[in-house]
Design a protein around this motif. Structure first.
Motif, PDB file in Angstrom:
ATOM      1  N   THR A  65     108.200 104.104  56.992  1.00 36.02           N
ATOM      2  CA  THR A  65     108.404 102.788  57.603  1.00 36.02           C
ATOM      3  C   THR A  65     109.664 102.703  58.447  1.00 36.02           C
ATOM      4  OG1 THR A  65     107.252 101.807  55.718  1.00 36.02           O
ATOM      5  CG2 THR A  65     108.507 100.307  57.106  1.00 36.02           C
ATOM      6  N   LEU A  66     110.704 103.406  58.057  1.00 40.90           N
ATOM      7  CA  LEU A  66     111.985 103.301  58.752  1.00 40.90           C
ATOM      8  C   LEU A  66     111.900 103.636  60.247  1.00 40.90           C
ATOM      9  CD1 LEU A  66     114.952 102.548  58.362  1.00 40.90           C
ATOM     10  CD2 LEU A  66     115.393 104.931  57.743  1.00 40.90           C
ATOM     11  N   PRO A  67     111.221 104.711  60.652  1.00 40.60           N
ATOM     12  CA  PRO A  67     111.145 104.993  62.093  1.00 40.60           C
ATOM     13  C   PRO A  67     110.441 103.873  62.879  1.00 40.60           C
ATOM     14  CG  PRO A  67     110.523 106.941  60.836  1.00 40.60           C
ATOM     15  CD  PRO A  67     110.625 105.796  59.865  1.00 40.60           C
ATOM     16  N   LEU A  68     109.387 103.297  62.309  1.00 41.82           N
ATOM     17  CA  LEU A  68     108.697 102.175  62.967  1.00 41.82           C
ATOM     18  C   LEU A  68     109.619 100.971  63.078  1.00 41.82           C
ATOM     19  CD1 LEU A  68     105.215 102.240  61.170  1.00 41.82           C
ATOM     20  CD2 LEU A  68     105.688 102.850  63.543  1.00 41.82           C
ATOM     21  N   ALA A  69     110.342 100.678  62.006  1.00 52.16           N
ATOM     22  CA  ALA A  69     111.254  99.538  62.002  1.00 52.16           C
ATOM     23  C   ALA A  69     112.368  99.744  63.022  1.00 52.16           C
ATOM     24  CB  ALA A  69     111.842  99.340  60.607  1.00 52.16           C
ATOM     25  N   HIS A  70     112.923 100.941  63.069  1.00 55.92           N
ATOM     26  CA  HIS A  70     114.025 101.236  63.981  1.00 55.92           C
ATOM     27  C   HIS A  70     113.573 101.142  65.444  1.00 55.92           C
ATOM     28  CE1 HIS A  70     117.771 102.803  65.429  1.00 55.92           C
ATOM     29  NE2 HIS A  70     117.180 103.828  65.999  1.00 55.92           N
ATOM     30  N   ALA A  74     107.305  98.144  63.946  1.00 57.27           N
ATOM     31  CA  ALA A  74     106.716  97.740  62.669  1.00 57.27           C
ATOM     32  C   ALA A  74     106.243  96.294  62.765  1.00 57.27           C
ATOM     33  CB  ALA A  74     107.734  97.891  61.541  1.00 57.27           C
ATOM     34  N   GLN A  75     105.069  96.053  62.251  1.00 57.96           N
ATOM     35  CA  GLN A  75     104.480  94.718  62.229  1.00 57.96           C
ATOM     36  C   GLN A  75     104.677  94.102  60.841  1.00 57.96           C
ATOM     37  OE1 GLN A  75     102.990  93.478  65.105  1.00 57.96           O
ATOM     38  NE2 GLN A  75     103.831  95.363  65.968  1.00 57.96           N
ATOM     39  N   ALA A  76     104.427  92.822  60.733  1.00 60.58           N
ATOM     40  CA  ALA A  76     104.557  92.133  59.443  1.00 60.58           C
ATOM     41  C   ALA A  76     103.748  92.849  58.365  1.00 60.58           C
ATOM     42  CB  ALA A  76     104.128  90.675  59.574  1.00 60.58           C
ATOM     43  N   ALA A  77     102.549  93.298  58.711  1.00 58.91           N
ATOM     44  CA  ALA A  77     101.708  93.991  57.733  1.00 58.91           C
ATOM     45  C   ALA A  77     102.357  95.293  57.259  1.00 58.91           C
ATOM     46  CB  ALA A  77     100.333  94.275  58.323  1.00 58.91           C
ATOM     47  N   GLN A 116     116.645  93.727  46.625  1.00 58.35           N
ATOM     48  CA  GLN A 116     117.154  92.894  47.727  1.00 58.35           C
ATOM     49  C   GLN A 116     116.534  93.341  49.044  1.00 58.35           C
ATOM     50  OE1 GLN A 116     121.439  93.093  47.703  1.00 58.35           O
ATOM     51  NE2 GLN A 116     121.599  91.235  46.480  1.00 58.35           N
ATOM     52  N   GLY A 117     116.449  94.647  49.244  1.00 56.26           N
ATOM     53  CA  GLY A 117     115.835  95.183  50.458  1.00 56.26           C
ATOM     54  C   GLY A 117     114.366  94.815  50.567  1.00 56.26           C
ATOM     55  N   VAL A 118     113.659  94.836  49.454  1.00 58.85           N
ATOM     56  CA  VAL A 118     112.243  94.448  49.446  1.00 58.85           C
ATOM     57  C   VAL A 118     112.091  92.993  49.882  1.00 58.85           C
ATOM     58  CG1 VAL A 118     110.270  93.986  47.914  1.00 58.85           C
ATOM     59  CG2 VAL A 118     111.459  96.170  47.781  1.00 58.85           C
ATOM     60  N   ASP A 119     112.920  92.120  49.329  1.00 51.92           N
ATOM     61  CA  ASP A 119     112.851  90.713  49.731  1.00 51.92           C
ATOM     62  C   ASP A 119     113.028  90.563  51.233  1.00 51.92           C
ATOM     63  OD1 ASP A 119     112.297  89.623  47.266  1.00 51.92           O
ATOM     64  OD2 ASP A 119     114.282  88.723  46.976  1.00 51.92           O
ATOM     65  N   ALA A 120     114.019  91.229  51.779  1.00 43.62           N
ATOM     66  CA  ALA A 120     114.265  91.136  53.226  1.00 43.62           C
ATOM     67  C   ALA A 120     113.094  91.718  54.008  1.00 43.62           C
ATOM     68  CB  ALA A 120     115.566  91.850  53.587  1.00 43.62           C
ATOM     69  N   ALA A 121     112.602  92.882  53.596  1.00 46.43           N
ATOM     70  CA  ALA A 121     111.490  93.526  54.305  1.00 46.43           C
ATOM     71  C   ALA A 121     110.231  92.662  54.289  1.00 46.43           C
ATOM     72  CB  ALA A 121     111.191  94.899  53.703  1.00 46.43           C
ATOM     73  N   GLN A 122     110.048  91.900  53.224  1.00 41.20           N
ATOM     74  CA  GLN A 122     108.865  91.052  53.128  1.00 41.20           C
ATOM     75  C   GLN A 122     109.071  89.688  53.781  1.00 41.20           C
ATOM     76  OE1 GLN A 122     107.960  91.444  48.862  1.00 41.20           O
ATOM     77  NE2 GLN A 122     106.231  92.720  49.464  1.00 41.20           N
ATOM     78  N   GLY A 123     110.183  89.516  54.496  1.00 38.06           N
ATOM     79  CA  GLY A 123     110.386  88.304  55.271  1.00 38.06           C
ATOM     80  C   GLY A 123     110.987  87.138  54.516  1.00 38.06           C
ATOM     81  N   LYS A 124     111.450  87.346  53.296  1.00 41.82           N
ATOM     82  CA  LYS A 124     112.005  86.247  52.504  1.00 41.82           C
ATOM     83  C   LYS A 124     113.367  85.800  53.012  1.00 41.82           C
ATOM     84  CE  LYS A 124     109.260  87.511  48.541  1.00 41.82           C
ATOM     85  NZ  LYS A 124     109.215  88.199  47.265  1.00 41.82           N
TER      86      LYS A 124
END
Length: 160
Positions: A65-70, A74-77, A116-124
Motif C-alpha cells: 500500500t505504501l507505494p500507492l499512497a506515496h 491509493a483510493q479509499a478502498a 493509530q495508523g489504521v485509524d488514519a488510513a481508514q479516514g477517521k
C-alpha cells in the motif's frame, strides 16, 4: 488463560485507539508523556511464532500500500482494505501471541502506534490523513524490527 497482551489488546480493540496509544499499559501515574519502546538490556526482545506471522503479514500489507499512497494513487478502498488487513493481524496477535511480561509491555507501544495508523488510513482523521496513516504503520513496524528479534526482518523503505 490469556496473556496480559491478549487482555490489554482485546480491550484496546473496543476502546478509542488514541486512548490506548496514549496509555498502552492501561494505567497512568500522572505521566502524560508517550512511552518509548526500549531494548531488553541492549538486546532485542524474543518473539513467538504468532507474533512473527502477524507482523510479517502487516509488513506485506504496508509494502503493497505504501507505494500507492506515496504516489497519490491509493483510493479509499485501498486504504480501507489496508486497515482491515492490519486490524485482522492485530486481532490474530492478540489471540495467539504469548510473550514474557516485559516484551509484552514493549509490544503494547508498537501496537498502539499501529492502531493509530489504521485509524488514519481508514479516514477517521480525514481523507488527507490516509496516506500518513500508512506511513505511521510503516514506522511502527520499523520500530518493531529494531526492538524485537524477528529473524530476516527487513525495514520498510519509507518515502523521502
Amino acid at each position: 488463560m490469556k496473556s496480559p497482551l491478549s487482555l490489554v489488546l482485546a480491550a484496546a480493540l473496543t476502546l478509542p485507539v488514541a486512548a490506548f496509544a496514549a496509555n498502552p499499559a492501561g494505567h497512568d501515574h500522572g505521566n502524560a508523556a508517550p512511552q518509548k519502546i526500549q531494548l531488553n538490556a541492549g538486546k532485542k526482545w524474543h518473539i513467538d511464532a504468532p507474533l512473527r506471522q502477524g507482523m510479517s503479514a502487516m509488513q506485506v500489507a504496508v509494502n503493497g500500500t505504501l507505494p500507492l499512497a506515496h504516489a497519490g494513487k491509493a483510493q479509499a478502498a485501498d486504504y480501507d482494505a489496508f486497515g482491515a488487513e492490519i486490524s485482522k493481524q492485530v486481532a490474530y496477535i492478540v489471540e495467539n501471541c504469548k510473550l514474557e511480561p516485559q516484551a509484552d509491555a514493549q509490544l503494547h507501544i508498537v501496537i498502539g502506534e499501529i492502531l493509530q495508523g489504521v485509524d488514519a488510513a481508514q479516514g477517521k482523521e480525514g481523507d488527507k490523513a490516509r496516506a500518513s496513516g500508512v506511513v505511521k504503520v510503516a514506522k511502527a513496524l520499523n520500530a518493531y524490527g529494531a526492538h524485537f528479534d524477528h529473524a530476516g526482518w527487513k525495514p520498510v523503505q519509507l518515502p523521502h
